[in-house]
Design a protein around this motif. Structure first.
Motif, PDB file in Angstrom:
ATOM      1  N   VAL A  72      13.876  18.596  70.648  1.00 52.82           N
ATOM      2  CA  VAL A  72      12.967  19.360  69.797  1.00 52.82           C
ATOM      3  C   VAL A  72      13.679  20.646  69.411  1.00 52.82           C
ATOM      4  O   VAL A  72      14.195  21.356  70.276  1.00 52.82           O
ATOM      5  N   PRO A  73      13.762  20.984  68.114  1.00 55.92           N
ATOM      6  CA  PRO A  73      14.464  22.213  67.707  1.00 55.92           C
ATOM      7  C   PRO A  73      13.789  23.456  68.271  1.00 55.92           C
ATOM      8  O   PRO A  73      12.585  23.453  68.571  1.00 55.92           O
ATOM      9  N   LYS A  74      14.565  24.524  68.382  1.00 59.73           N
ATOM     10  CA  LYS A  74      14.072  25.734  69.041  1.00 59.73           C
ATOM     11  C   LYS A  74      12.898  26.368  68.309  1.00 59.73           C
ATOM     12  O   LYS A  74      12.124  27.120  68.900  1.00 59.73           O
ATOM     13  N   GLU A  75      12.748  26.093  66.994  1.00 59.12           N
ATOM     14  CA  GLU A  75      11.649  26.681  66.232  1.00 59.12           C
ATOM     15  C   GLU A  75      10.294  26.103  66.624  1.00 59.12           C
ATOM     16  O   GLU A  75       9.258  26.704  66.328  1.00 59.12           O
ATOM     17  N   LYS A  76      10.295  24.949  67.255  1.00 58.16           N
ATOM     18  CA  LYS A  76       9.042  24.283  67.599  1.00 58.16           C
ATOM     19  C   LYS A  76       8.835  24.293  69.107  1.00 58.16           C
ATOM     20  O   LYS A  76       9.793  24.219  69.876  1.00 58.16           O
ATOM     21  N   SER A  77       7.583  24.345  69.501  1.00 59.46           N
ATOM     22  CA  SER A  77       7.258  24.306  70.933  1.00 59.46           C
ATOM     23  C   SER A  77       6.228  23.212  71.182  1.00 59.46           C
ATOM     24  O   SER A  77       5.261  23.408  71.911  1.00 59.46           O
ATOM     25  N   THR A 130      -3.314  22.746  63.303  1.00 59.11           N
ATOM     26  CA  THR A 130      -3.188  23.597  62.123  1.00 59.11           C
ATOM     27  C   THR A 130      -2.535  24.929  62.483  1.00 59.11           C
ATOM     28  O   THR A 130      -1.786  25.511  61.683  1.00 59.11           O
ATOM     29  N   PHE A 131      -2.795  25.419  63.686  1.00 56.89           N
ATOM     30  CA  PHE A 131      -2.204  26.675  64.150  1.00 56.89           C
ATOM     31  C   PHE A 131      -0.680  26.638  64.085  1.00 56.89           C
ATOM     32  O   PHE A 131      -0.029  27.657  63.798  1.00 56.89           O
ATOM     33  N   ARG A 132      -0.095  25.468  64.337  1.00 59.73           N
ATOM     34  CA  ARG A 132       1.363  25.371  64.353  1.00 59.73           C
ATOM     35  C   ARG A 132       1.969  25.771  63.010  1.00 59.73           C
ATOM     36  O   ARG A 132       3.091  26.289  62.968  1.00 59.73           O
ATOM     37  N   TYR A 133       1.253  25.501  61.930  1.00 55.03           N
ATOM     38  CA  TYR A 133       1.801  25.854  60.616  1.00 55.03           C
ATOM     39  C   TYR A 133       2.080  27.345  60.540  1.00 55.03           C
ATOM     40  O   TYR A 133       3.088  27.775  59.967  1.00 55.03           O
ATOM     41  N   PHE A 134       1.213  28.144  61.122  1.00 51.96           N
ATOM     42  CA  PHE A 134       1.329  29.594  61.003  1.00 51.96           C
ATOM     43  C   PHE A 134       2.181  30.207  62.107  1.00 51.96           C
ATOM     44  O   PHE A 134       2.762  31.275  61.903  1.00 51.96           O
ATOM     45  N   GLY A 454      -5.587   7.754  59.322  1.00 48.08           N
ATOM     46  CA  GLY A 454      -4.524   7.835  60.317  1.00 48.08           C
ATOM     47  C   GLY A 454      -3.387   8.746  59.916  1.00 48.08           C
ATOM     48  O   GLY A 454      -3.583   9.827  59.356  1.00 48.08           O
ATOM     49  N   ASN A 455      -2.163   8.296  60.188  1.00 44.33           N
ATOM     50  CA  ASN A 455      -1.016   9.173  59.931  1.00 44.33           C
ATOM     51  C   ASN A 455      -0.610   9.229  58.467  1.00 44.33           C
ATOM     52  O   ASN A 455       0.335   9.928  58.114  1.00 44.33           O
ATOM     53  N   ASN A 456      -1.314   8.527  57.587  1.00 41.73           N
ATOM     54  CA  ASN A 456      -1.139   8.786  56.160  1.00 41.73           C
ATOM     55  C   ASN A 456      -1.641  10.173  55.795  1.00 41.73           C
ATOM     56  O   ASN A 456      -1.113  10.808  54.875  1.00 41.73           O
ATOM     57  N   LEU A 457      -2.659  10.632  56.519  1.00 41.92           N
ATOM     58  CA  LEU A 457      -3.288  11.918  56.215  1.00 41.92           C
ATOM     59  C   LEU A 457      -3.101  12.934  57.329  1.00 41.92           C
ATOM     60  O   LEU A 457      -3.287  14.130  57.120  1.00 41.92           O
ATOM     61  N   TRP A 458      -2.722  12.485  58.511  1.00 44.56           N
ATOM     62  CA  TRP A 458      -2.597  13.367  59.678  1.00 44.56           C
ATOM     63  C   TRP A 458      -1.130  13.520  60.053  1.00 44.56           C
ATOM     64  O   TRP A 458      -0.391  12.536  60.087  1.00 44.56           O
ATOM     65  N   GLY A 459      -0.725  14.760  60.352  1.00 44.51           N
ATOM     66  CA  GLY A 459       0.661  15.006  60.735  1.00 44.51           C
ATOM     67  C   GLY A 459       0.763  16.142  61.731  1.00 44.51           C
ATOM     68  O   GLY A 459      -0.229  16.569  62.331  1.00 44.51           O
ATOM     69  N   GLU A 460       1.971  16.673  61.880  1.00 44.72           N
ATOM     70  CA  GLU A 460       2.214  17.649  62.941  1.00 44.72           C
ATOM     71  C   GLU A 460       1.462  18.959  62.735  1.00 44.72           C
ATOM     72  O   GLU A 460       1.201  19.674  63.696  1.00 44.72           O
ATOM     73  N   TYR A 461       1.103  19.291  61.483  1.00 45.82           N
ATOM     74  CA  TYR A 461       0.363  20.521  61.207  1.00 45.82           C
ATOM     75  C   TYR A 461      -1.100  20.243  60.868  1.00 45.82           C
ATOM     76  O   TYR A 461      -1.755  21.040  60.204  1.00 45.82           O
ATOM     77  N   GLY A 462      -1.618  19.105  61.316  1.00 46.27           N
ATOM     78  CA  GLY A 462      -3.007  18.758  61.058  1.00 46.27           C
ATOM     79  C   GLY A 462      -3.126  17.887  59.824  1.00 46.27           C
ATOM     80  O   GLY A 462      -2.253  17.068  59.519  1.00 46.27           O
TER      81      GLY A 462
END
Length: 624
Positions: A72-77, A130-134, A454-462
């Protein structure tokens, strides 16, 4: 002798090189947690603070041991896994590694299973993602919110205001520590004060996240954007009240917030001392070339409110009435049985009910025009009723699949609204950011979006920005001004946090008094008391029909019920009944006539069954 000296020199070089080699591993990640939802599992941890951090490694239990799964890159937790069904279990451990390849010890193991979720779990899942986006996707230098996924250096002032509020939610909900929240706030606020271009105190719509220089939004839009600035200040004022502890860091946050707020020259954007209006843009190169007056119901209510509230560069309170509310403001019509007091017919795109109300709490108060909580609630219900009526027969529109507002679409970006601009694009932020107004309907839409697409509409940032079933199109994008209202308005529904903090600023109540707001206690976030199962629409049969059909509904107690029929324009054509009904299954007949006993034409009709606290809709087709 020369050989000996050469040997000594080489030995010393190796010794120095060896001493300088980094052999210190990063700290083991803290706060590691795993979350199981219905179709995905997430692992999260707190960011490490080492300057030479390279990233993280996630290990997964194989049945006999933990084996390496992914970097996982350092920018993400966080790590999010979409598995598509319930009953899936995983266990994880996480480590951190640095640029020299040193790896920390593994964290303790955490595990989670996918399962059928409660409404509260759905809300937390959406807010947390969604918080992850910010936070995770915030610009690495300024901390400000990127305009959209993939926008690189381009950050947005208004979306960053929404992002500041999202960061408050993250601290309050424990997604990050308060110390991490303070660190990010100081990065953002110091950048805004010291690096960002300002135009008579106002910020540009877009700016460079590294340098702070303006990035033109359009040919003449290369200066101050007062509306985007008002969205930013709305967030800054909420921050000023939230970080209230008596320590040097939080005192610095409050001081920076005050300095930025008091530096905005709202009165400059009045253009002249005798103008009744605020103007959206000013450019040092083109002056008032765009010439956009802020008039009429749209997203700019908060701009006038903050300009009136300013302690340093205020405008007269009467501008709210003789300027903003002076044209195309009031409305006396009803659509699908819901009255609008202000705004265009059918309400317009739903962001009108969101952007000004992330901080401004419209409950329990009214001005000369309306109670804005009730107007926003009805606006939302009209938007949903329109999607149920579905006059253009877009596939998959319905009671749990609705929401028209500004978003990406198959052909670009557009502000979608009933009738005036409806091409079949549904935008999740429309329903989800309306959560305080229509919690039951919004939660059902949320669950349908997640479970159906599903994952067509849902992803890592909600939830991704939008989808169009007619064209089998799903956006890959996330946009700050759409993501921000989701997390903020869900929180306002759950706790009222951002409403409470913004309204606590000492400048707000005097501003409301000067405009003429007075108490009005007819609304509450908790007014919806019935559940879907207590008052249930069974349907109508036959459908299509000619000339009669039977509408069937269920009650759990004796109460008054009104049954009304609307045409595809939302105009009421007949009230069939308005009387008490007994508990259990009830039937109502409609013979295809209006209130004047005249037969109506073939077409799509909407029926509304309402009690004192809830309304249900159905759609039927008269086919002659």
């Amino acid at each position: 002798m020369k050989i000996f000296l050469t040997f000594v020199f080489v030995f010393l070089c190796y010794a120095i090189s060896d001493a300088q080699t980094d052999r210190l591993a990063p700290a083991t990640p803290l706060g590691v947690q795993a979350f199981g939802y219905e179709k995905n599992l997430d692992v999260e941890w707190y960011h490490n603070s080492e300057t030479d951090l390279a990233g993280y490694k996630v290990y997964r239990w194989s049945g006999s041991q933990f084996i390496f799964y992914t970097n996982v890159p350092k920018e993400k937790s966080y790590l999010t896994l979409y598995v598509g069904s319930t009953g899936i279990s995983y266990s994880f451990k996480v480590s951190a590694y640095d640029l020299s390849g040193n790896e920390s010890p593994l964290s303790d193991s955490v595990g989670a299973s996918t399962h059928v979720m409660s409404d509260e779990e759905f809300l937390d899942m959406v807010q947390r993602s969604t918080f992850r986006y910010f936070y995770d996707y915030g610009h690495p230098v300024s901390g400000l919110s990127r305009e959209r996924l993939g926008s690189g250096e381009t950050v947005t002032s208004g979306g960053s205001g929404f992002g500041l509020m999202a960061l408050i939610v993250g601290v309050e909900r424990g997604y990050i520590t308060r110390e991490q929240g303070v660190e990010r706030m100081l990065k953002i606020l110091n950048f805004l004060k010291n690096n960002a271009d300002k135009f008579h105190g106002a910020f540009s719509h877009w700016l460079n996240g590294t340098t702070g220089s303006v990035i033109p939004f359009g040919q003449y839009d290369d200066g101050g954007d007062l509306v985007e600035t008002s969205f930013l200040i709305q967030g800054i004022l909420a921050v000023r009240q939230y970080f209230d502890q008596s320590n040097s860091s939080e005192e610095q946050i409050r001081n920076l917030c005050t300095e930025i707020w008091e530096g905005v020259e709202w009165s400059w954007y009045r253009r002249t001392s005798f103008s009744n209006y605020l103007y959206w843009h000013w450019s040092p190169n083109y002056g008032w070339q765009i010439n956009f007056k802020l008039i009429g119901w749209m997203e700019t209510m908060i701009t006038y409110m903050l300009a009136i509230a300013s302690p340093t560069y205020s405008v007269p309170a009467n501008l709210f009435h003789v300027g903003w509310a002076s044209s195309n403001y009031t409305n006396a019509n009803s659509f699908y049985g819901y009255r609008l007091w202000v705004g265009p017919n059918y309400g317009g795109p739903l962001f009108f009910a969101h952007y000004s109300f992330l901080g401004f709490d419209p409950r329990d108060k009214k001005d000369a025009y309306c109670n804005y909580f009730m107007n926003n609630k009805h606006h939302t219900l009209i938007n949903r009723a329109y999607c149920i009526a579905n006059p253009y027969s877009h596939p998959e529109y319905g009671p749990n699949n609705w929401g028209l507002t500004a978003s990406d679409e198959p052909n670009g970006y557009s502000a979608h609204a009933p009738y005036s601009n409806d091409n079949g694009t549904i935008t999740p932020t429309a329903a989800l950011s309306s959560m305080p107004y229509t919690p039951t309907e919004s939660i059902e839409a949320l669950k349908n979006f997640y479970r159906t697409y599903g994952n067509n509409l849902w992803g890592e940032y909600g939830f991704k920005d939008a989808f169009n079933p007619r064209q089998n199109w799903f956006a890959s994008s996330y946009i700050a001004i759409d993501q921000g209202p989701i997390i903020v308005m869900i929180e306002n529904y759950r706790s009222g946090l951002l409403w409470d903090k913004f309204m606590a600023n000492p400048e707000i109540q005097p501003m409301l008094d000067s405009i003429g707001f007075v108490p009005d206690s007819v609304t509450s976030v908790d007014e919806e008391s019935n559940t879907v199962d207590e008052f249930r629409l069974i349907g109508n049969y036959p459908n299509p029909f000619n000339p009669t059909t039977t509408i069937v509904f269920n009650l759990d107690k004796r109460e008054n019920v009104k049954v009304e029929i609307f045409n595809h324009l939302g105009e009421r054509i007949k009230t069939i009944v308005d009387t008490e009904f007994s508990p259990g299954e009830n039937r109502i007949f409609w013979n295809g006539s209006n209130d004047d006993s005249m037969a109506v034409s073939s077409g799509i009709y909407l029926y509304k069954i309402s009690t004192n606290s809830k309304a249900l809709f159905g759609k039927m087709i008269l086919q002659k």
